[in-house]
Design a protein around this motif. Structure first.
Motif, short mmCIF file in Angstrom:
data_model
loop_
_atom_site.label_atom_id
_atom_site.label_comp_id
_atom_site.label_asym_id
_atom_site.label_seq_id
_atom_site.Cartn_x
_atom_site.Cartn_y
_atom_site.Cartn_z
N PRO A 112 -25.16 -40.80 14.02
CA PRO A 112 -24.11 -41.47 14.79
C PRO A 112 -23.80 -40.79 16.11
N GLU A 113 -23.86 -39.46 16.16
CA GLU A 113 -23.54 -38.76 17.41
C GLU A 113 -24.58 -38.98 18.50
N GLN A 114 -25.69 -39.60 18.15
CA GLN A 114 -26.68 -39.93 19.16
C GLN A 114 -26.20 -41.10 20.02
N GLY A 115 -25.22 -41.84 19.54
CA GLY A 115 -24.70 -42.96 20.31
C GLY A 115 -25.78 -43.98 20.60
N CYS A 116 -26.60 -44.26 19.62
CA CYS A 116 -27.76 -45.11 19.81
C CYS A 116 -27.37 -46.59 19.84
N PRO A 117 -27.39 -47.22 21.00
CA PRO A 117 -27.03 -48.62 21.06
C PRO A 117 -28.04 -49.52 20.37
N TRP A 118 -29.26 -49.03 20.13
CA TRP A 118 -30.28 -49.82 19.48
C TRP A 118 -30.22 -49.71 17.96
N GLY A 156 -27.15 -33.82 21.11
CA GLY A 156 -26.55 -32.83 22.00
C GLY A 156 -26.84 -33.04 23.47
N TYR A 157 -27.49 -34.15 23.81
CA TYR A 157 -27.76 -34.46 25.21
C TYR A 157 -27.87 -35.97 25.35
N GLU A 158 -27.80 -36.45 26.58
CA GLU A 158 -27.91 -37.88 26.82
C GLU A 158 -29.37 -38.30 26.74
N LEU A 159 -29.65 -39.24 25.86
CA LEU A 159 -31.02 -39.69 25.66
C LEU A 159 -31.48 -40.56 26.82
N ASP A 160 -32.74 -40.37 27.25
CA ASP A 160 -33.31 -41.25 28.26
C ASP A 160 -34.10 -42.36 27.56
N GLU A 161 -34.73 -43.22 28.32
CA GLU A 161 -35.43 -44.37 27.73
C GLU A 161 -36.58 -43.93 26.83
N GLU A 162 -37.29 -42.86 27.20
CA GLU A 162 -38.37 -42.37 26.34
C GLU A 162 -37.83 -41.88 25.01
N ASP A 163 -36.71 -41.15 25.05
CA ASP A 163 -36.08 -40.68 23.81
C ASP A 163 -35.67 -41.88 22.95
N ARG A 164 -35.11 -42.91 23.58
CA ARG A 164 -34.69 -44.10 22.83
C ARG A 164 -35.89 -44.77 22.16
N ARG A 165 -37.01 -44.86 22.86
CA ARG A 165 -38.23 -45.43 22.26
C ARG A 165 -38.70 -44.57 21.09
N ASP A 166 -38.66 -43.25 21.27
CA ASP A 166 -39.08 -42.35 20.19
C ASP A 166 -38.20 -42.53 18.96
N MET A 167 -36.91 -42.58 19.15
CA MET A 167 -35.98 -42.73 18.03
C MET A 167 -36.16 -44.08 17.33
N THR A 168 -36.38 -45.12 18.12
CA THR A 168 -36.62 -46.44 17.55
C THR A 168 -37.90 -46.42 16.72
N ALA A 169 -38.94 -45.76 17.22
CA ALA A 169 -40.20 -45.66 16.49
C ALA A 169 -40.02 -44.89 15.18
N LEU A 170 -39.27 -43.80 15.22
CA LEU A 170 -39.01 -43.04 13.99
C LEU A 170 -38.27 -43.89 12.97
N ARG A 171 -37.29 -44.64 13.43
CA ARG A 171 -36.54 -45.51 12.53
C ARG A 171 -37.45 -46.59 11.95
N ASP A 172 -38.21 -47.25 12.82
CA ASP A 172 -39.05 -48.36 12.38
C ASP A 172 -40.20 -47.92 11.49
#
Length: 71
Positions: free
Chosen positions: A63-69, A39-55
């Motif tokens: 999909p609605e997160q629009g995660c390029p990673w 529901g908001y544009e993720l910043d770099e810290e959010d992207r790192r957090d999401m990558t860590a959760l995935r990994d």
């Protein structure tokens, strides 16, 4: 929320457990954390957090997160 909307947490999200400095703590589940990053544009810290959760926990990023990673 900043835009005046109400965010509703699902009850199941409060079943997470972890440790901080060797002490057990209750927390949101990894799935709950991922859901909270929508529901908001993720910043770099959010992207790192999401990558860590995935990994670390195998969380499927939304999909609605629009995660390029996303792989």
């Amino acid at each position: 929320m900043e835009n005046g909307e109400v965010w509703v947490y699902e009850a199941a999200w409060f079943s997470g457990n972890g440790t901080l400095q060797g002490e057990p703590v209750r927390c949101l589940t990894a799935q709950g954390q991922a859901a909270c990053h929508t529901g908001y544009e993720l910043d770099e810290e959010d992207r790192r957090d999401m990558t860590a959760l995935r990994d670390r926990f195998g969380v499927d990023l939304l999909p609605e997160q629009g995660c390029p990673w996303r792989t």
